[in-house]
Enzyme design. Sequence first.
Site, short mmCIF file in Angstrom:
data_model
loop_
_atom_site.label_atom_id
_atom_site.label_comp_id
_atom_site.label_asym_id
_atom_site.label_seq_id
_atom_site.Cartn_x
_atom_site.Cartn_y
_atom_site.Cartn_z
N TYR A 78 6.46 2.46 -10.27
CA TYR A 78 7.51 2.22 -10.41
C TYR A 78 7.73 1.77 -12.01
O TYR A 78 6.99 1.06 -12.57
CB TYR A 78 8.32 1.23 -9.72
CG TYR A 78 8.50 1.61 -8.28
CD1 TYR A 78 9.73 1.83 -7.87
CD2 TYR A 78 7.25 2.25 -7.42
CE1 TYR A 78 9.82 2.51 -6.50
CE2 TYR A 78 7.66 2.47 -6.19
CZ TYR A 78 8.86 2.54 -5.70
OH TYR A 78 9.16 3.31 -4.52
N ILE A 80 0.92 -1.14 -15.38
CA ILE A 80 1.48 -0.20 -14.18
C ILE A 80 2.04 -1.09 -12.87
O ILE A 80 1.35 -1.89 -12.70
CB ILE A 80 0.45 0.62 -13.70
CG1 ILE A 80 -0.23 1.60 -14.95
CG2 ILE A 80 0.47 1.69 -12.59
CD1 ILE A 80 -1.42 2.16 -14.45
N ASP A 81 3.07 -1.01 -12.67
CA ASP A 81 3.83 -1.52 -11.46
C ASP A 81 3.91 -0.77 -10.25
O ASP A 81 4.30 0.46 -10.45
CB ASP A 81 5.31 -2.05 -11.84
CG ASP A 81 5.32 -3.27 -12.86
OD1 ASP A 81 4.28 -3.70 -13.15
OD2 ASP A 81 6.31 -3.13 -13.98
N VAL A 82 3.25 -1.21 -9.21
CA VAL A 82 2.95 -0.43 -8.06
C VAL A 82 3.45 -0.95 -6.92
O VAL A 82 3.35 -2.28 -6.77
CB VAL A 82 1.38 -0.24 -7.89
CG1 VAL A 82 1.20 0.68 -6.52
CG2 VAL A 82 0.83 0.53 -9.12
#
Length: 247
Positions: A142, A129-131
Site C-alpha cells: 500500500y 514498503i508498507d504491507v
Amino acid sequence: MSRTRIIPVLLLKNGGLYKTIKFKSATYVGDPINTVKIFNEKEADELVVLDFNASAENRAIDLKKIAEIAGEAFMPMAYGGGIKSMDDARKVFDAGYEKVVLNSILFDKPDIIESIGSVYGAQAIVAAIDVKKNFLGKYKVYSHSGTKSTGYSPVEWARKLEGAGAGEILVNSIDQDGTWAGYNVDLVESIAHQINIPLIACGGAGNTEDLKNAVAAGASAVAAGSMFVYQKKGMGVLISFPTGLKI
C-alpha cells in the site's frame, strides 16, 4: 560479523512526535528534539524520521524542522515523507541526513532511485514498503500512508526496488504497527530470502525477543516506534533504547 542495527522510528506530524496504531489513531507523544537528545545519550545506532502523512496530504517537507532535528543528532539519520523529486532529496541531504526514505513517490517515479543514487550512492536510499493483508488474506503493498492499494505483492515490489538501485528495503507491517504483538516474521522471511540488499523489519516490536525473532527470519536490521517511546503497552511515554543489546 557486524552487530545488527537497532533503529528507533520517529513519526512527525505538525512538528510534533506521534505514534500510530495500524497507521491510524495518531497520538501525540512529545517533542522530537528532546527525544533525539535522549537517543544520543542512549547511543542509538541510527534514527529514521518519517513525516508519515506528508505524501497522503500532499504537503511539502518541513525543512526547517527536520534540519533542527538533524542538528541535534549524533547518530546517522534517515528522513522520509513528502520527497517528490531529486531537488527535494538534495535538500534533505543538505539538512544533515545521510539517507532518504522513499515510498509513495516510487510508484510514479521509480527512476528517482537512479537519480539520487548517481549522486549520493545506493547506500543513501531506503525504499520503504508498507504491507497489509487484503480481504482475501493476501499480503499487498500500500502507498500514501496505507490508504492506496498498489496491487503489488511485497516480494514482487521488493525485487523491483532492488533492481532499480535501492540500497536497502524497510518493510513495515501495517497490521502489526503499534500493536506490540511482534513483527510479522513470515512477511520478513518471505522478502529477505528473495533480495540481496539489507532488509529492515518494522511494525509490531514489543520486546527484545521480537527483535531477535526478526533477525532470525532474515532481517539485517530492526526498527521500532512504540517500544522505544512508551514504558510498555497502555502506559505513558518513556524514551528508551536497549543499550548494549547484541543480536
